[in-house]
Design a protein around this motif. Structure first.
Motif, short mmCIF file in Angstrom:
data_model
loop_
_atom_site.label_atom_id
_atom_site.label_comp_id
_atom_site.label_asym_id
_atom_site.label_seq_id
_atom_site.Cartn_x
_atom_site.Cartn_y
_atom_site.Cartn_z
N TYR A 177 0.84 -1.20 0.00
CA TYR A 177 0.00 0.00 0.00
C TYR A 177 0.87 1.23 0.00
O TYR A 177 2.05 1.20 0.39
N VAL A 178 0.25 2.33 -0.47
CA VAL A 178 0.94 3.62 -0.47
C VAL A 178 -0.13 4.69 -0.24
O VAL A 178 -1.30 4.48 -0.59
N LYS A 179 0.27 5.82 0.36
CA LYS A 179 -0.68 6.92 0.53
C LYS A 179 -0.85 7.63 -0.82
O LYS A 179 0.13 7.81 -1.55
N LEU A 180 -2.09 8.04 -1.09
CA LEU A 180 -2.36 8.85 -2.28
C LEU A 180 -2.53 10.29 -1.82
O LEU A 180 -3.14 10.54 -0.76
N ASN A 181 -2.04 11.22 -2.60
CA ASN A 181 -2.31 12.63 -2.30
C ASN A 181 -3.76 12.97 -2.62
O ASN A 181 -4.46 12.19 -3.25
N LYS A 182 -4.17 14.19 -2.21
CA LYS A 182 -5.57 14.58 -2.42
C LYS A 182 -5.95 14.60 -3.90
O LYS A 182 -7.10 14.43 -4.25
N ASP A 183 -4.95 14.82 -4.78
CA ASP A 183 -5.26 14.83 -6.23
C ASP A 183 -5.57 13.43 -6.75
O ASP A 183 -6.02 13.28 -7.89
N MET A 184 -5.30 12.41 -5.96
CA MET A 184 -5.58 11.00 -6.26
C MET A 184 -4.75 10.45 -7.43
O MET A 184 -4.94 9.31 -7.83
N ILE A 185 -3.86 11.27 -7.98
CA ILE A 185 -3.06 10.79 -9.12
C ILE A 185 -1.56 10.89 -8.82
O ILE A 185 -0.74 10.82 -9.71
N SER A 186 -1.24 11.10 -7.52
CA SER A 186 0.17 11.05 -7.12
C SER A 186 0.23 10.41 -5.74
O SER A 186 -0.76 10.40 -5.01
N THR A 187 1.41 9.91 -5.39
CA THR A 187 1.56 9.18 -4.13
C THR A 187 2.43 9.97 -3.17
O THR A 187 3.15 10.89 -3.57
N SER A 188 2.33 9.59 -1.90
CA SER A 188 3.12 10.29 -0.89
C SER A 188 3.79 9.24 0.00
O SER A 188 3.14 8.31 0.47
N GLY A 189 5.08 9.37 0.21
CA GLY A 189 5.79 8.44 1.09
C GLY A 189 6.15 7.15 0.39
O GLY A 189 5.96 6.98 -0.82
N GLU A 190 6.66 6.23 1.22
CA GLU A 190 7.17 4.95 0.72
C GLU A 190 6.04 3.97 0.40
O GLU A 190 4.99 4.01 1.04
N ILE A 191 6.29 3.07 -0.53
CA ILE A 191 5.39 1.92 -0.73
C ILE A 191 5.69 0.93 0.39
O ILE A 191 6.86 0.61 0.65
N VAL A 192 4.66 0.48 1.08
CA VAL A 192 4.85 -0.45 2.20
C VAL A 192 4.41 -1.85 1.78
O VAL A 192 3.33 -2.02 1.20
N LYS A 193 5.27 -2.83 2.06
CA LYS A 193 4.85 -4.24 1.89
C LYS A 193 4.22 -4.63 3.21
O LYS A 193 4.93 -4.66 4.23
N GLU A 194 2.91 -4.89 3.21
CA GLU A 194 2.18 -5.11 4.46
C GLU A 194 2.79 -6.29 5.24
O GLU A 194 2.79 -7.42 4.74
N PRO A 195 3.31 -6.02 6.46
CA PRO A 195 3.95 -7.12 7.21
C PRO A 195 2.95 -8.11 7.80
O PRO A 195 3.33 -9.22 8.14
N THR A 196 1.68 -7.69 7.93
CA THR A 196 0.70 -8.63 8.51
C THR A 196 -0.27 -9.09 7.42
O THR A 196 -1.49 -9.11 7.61
N LYS A 197 0.30 -9.47 6.29
CA LYS A 197 -0.52 -10.01 5.19
C LYS A 197 -1.45 -11.09 5.74
O LYS A 197 -0.97 -12.03 6.38
#
Ligand code: FUB
Length: 445
Positions: A177-197
């Motif tokens: 998962y990654v955070k999306l900015n308010k414009d919904m077409i850019s991301t913010s911060g690192e892509i996280v590989k969910e550790p509790t899949k």
């Protein structure tokens, strides 16, 4: 060919025919879309309508053969209206357009609609529109997600939390998962590989929040796949596996969830191969979207469904037959296909003798006396208007005369027995041979 070989071949063909007959006669489930093969259901409630975005298995697919995405709508959860191709690989200039249009999901923010699309092996992109019906355009001209695991970047699921923070989840065999900015077409911060899949996670995360609980449902167990789910107190986990929404069944193979609340009820959408199995016992990637009502327990957990029910959910709305109803609005059909032109939009085609369309929960209110239909035809034929079932009471017969071509549209009408109240209506098509006429819309007066 000697006689012994001949007998052996005949006997084998007989066994195949018996097996086919048994296999096909045991398929009672009725996938919600019959005119095309559909997969990866992504339902979105907007205003009073359910918008169901799907991916699209081609009619001649053997493995995955997917080049565009389709849209269907419903306001009653039993009748679905096709709106045709809502987006395709060609909408992304940076993508090879020959295959890979996998599972999309659409979300609304501030009056704009964002369609997140994976092009398998080529990355995840986003399309934007002012309307849920499209047209959708690529605002970036490149991938939204940049990382070093392109092959695994499938099945994007957008989610906006109550505090306005948006997220995008995706992935096979891991969840990212990654955070999306308010414009919904850019991301913010690192892509996280969910550790509790969550346990048995395969792919197809479907993220939502309901009554304060965060849910991640997903294609679970393999193979066959059912639909599992996990819950959390936060959109970023940790996730606790809670069980199955729909059990894995030998009747199917792959799966992909979509879960919504609509008109006070809750629904899960997923896959079956039940349409394909009505035609052949050979396995191809020609999937069909099916759905059912689900029940939440007071603690937020979900009661497991064994498989798709035969009858499906009950109607939560009615069809008004005194306004034009698109021919491609149907609860169930056999034989017919849909097509579209720029001028006409979507219409019903490939109508052969004895094919039929069933429309449920039609509210005739105080009464209807006439039937009207727009059709285009070379040969012509008849429409039997029947009540409740294919063999039900005959209300009337509408003659469709030749209009001079399958692209030349005319209106036809006929008297019917006076009818009141709410009924299923079945249009049974009759005539000599195949492709009797095309059908655009119908109404009663
Ligand atoms: O439809 C192609 C892929 O199959 C999807 O992206 C997966 O979720 C699985 O349904």
């Amino acid at each position: 060919m000697n006689k012994k070989i001949n007998y052996t071949i005949t006997f084998c063909l007989f066994l195949v025919a018996v097996f086919n007959g048994i296999a096909q006669s045991t398929i009672k489930q009725k996938p919600i879309i019959q005119t095309k093969y559909t997969a990866d259901p992504a339902p979105m409630v907007h205003n009073d309508t359910v918008f169901l975005y799907t991916s699209h298995d081609e009619d001649d697919a053997k493995g995955f053969k997917m080049i565009d995405w389709l849209l269907y709508t419903s306001t009653d959860m039993v009748n679905w209206t096709e709106h045709g191709v809502v987006a395709s690989l060609k909408d992304f200039s940076w993508v090879k357009p020959d295959n890979g249009a996998w599972a999309i999901q659409c979300i609304e923010r501030n009056g704009k609609f964002y369609l997140y699309a994976p092009m398998h092996g080529q990355g995840i992109g986003v399309l934007v529109s002012d309307s849920p019906y499209g047209p959708f355009k690529d605002p970036l001209g490149k991938r939204l997600i940049e990382d070093n695991h392109l092959w695994n970047d499938i099945d994007p699921s957008p989610f906006i939390d109550d505090d306005g923070q948006a997220y995008l989840y995706w992935g096979n065999p891991d969840v990212y998962y990654v955070k999306l900015n308010k414009d919904m077409i850019s991301t913010s911060g690192e892509i996280v590989k969910e550790p509790t899949k969550p346990k048995n996670y395969q792919e197809g995360p479907w993220m939502y929040k309901r009554k304060g609980h965060y849910y991640m449902s997903y294609a679970s167990t393999c193979c066959p796949e059912g639909i599992g789910y996990a819950m959390s107190n936060s959109p970023t986990g940790p996730w606790e596996y809670k069980g199955m929404v729909v059990e894995a069944s030998e009747k199917t193979r792959g799966n992909h969830p979509g879960i919504i609340d609509y008109k006070g009820k809750s629904y899960v959408f997923g896959h079956s191969y039940d349409l394909l199995k009505r035609e052949t016992t050979t396995f191809y990637e020609r999937r069909s979207v099916d759905m059912d009502e689900i029940i939440y327990n007071p603690d937020g957990t979900i009661q497991t469904l064994p498989y798709w029910s035969v009858d499906g959910p009950k109607a939560v709305g009615t069809i008004n037959p005194f306004k034009r109803v698109e021919g491609e609005t149907m609860a169930w059909s056999e034989g017919v296909k849909s097509d579209a032109t720029t001028e006409k939009g979507v219409f019903v085609t490939k109508i052969d003798n004895n094919d039929y369309i069933e429309v449920q929960a039609v509210d005739f209110n105080k009464g209807a006396k006439r039937f009207q239909v727009s059709a285009a035809s070379i040969k012509g034929g008849k429409i039997e208007i029947r009540l409740d079932t294919k063999e039900g009471e005959l209300l009337g017969v509408c003659d469709i005369k030749s209009t001079g071509g399958l692209g030349t549209w005319k209106e036809f009408n006929s008297k019917i027995k006076k009818i009141k109240g709410v009924h299923n209506v079945v249009f049974v098509f009759k005539g000599g041979g195949a492709s009797l006429f095309n059908l655009d819309w119908w109404m009663f007066k």
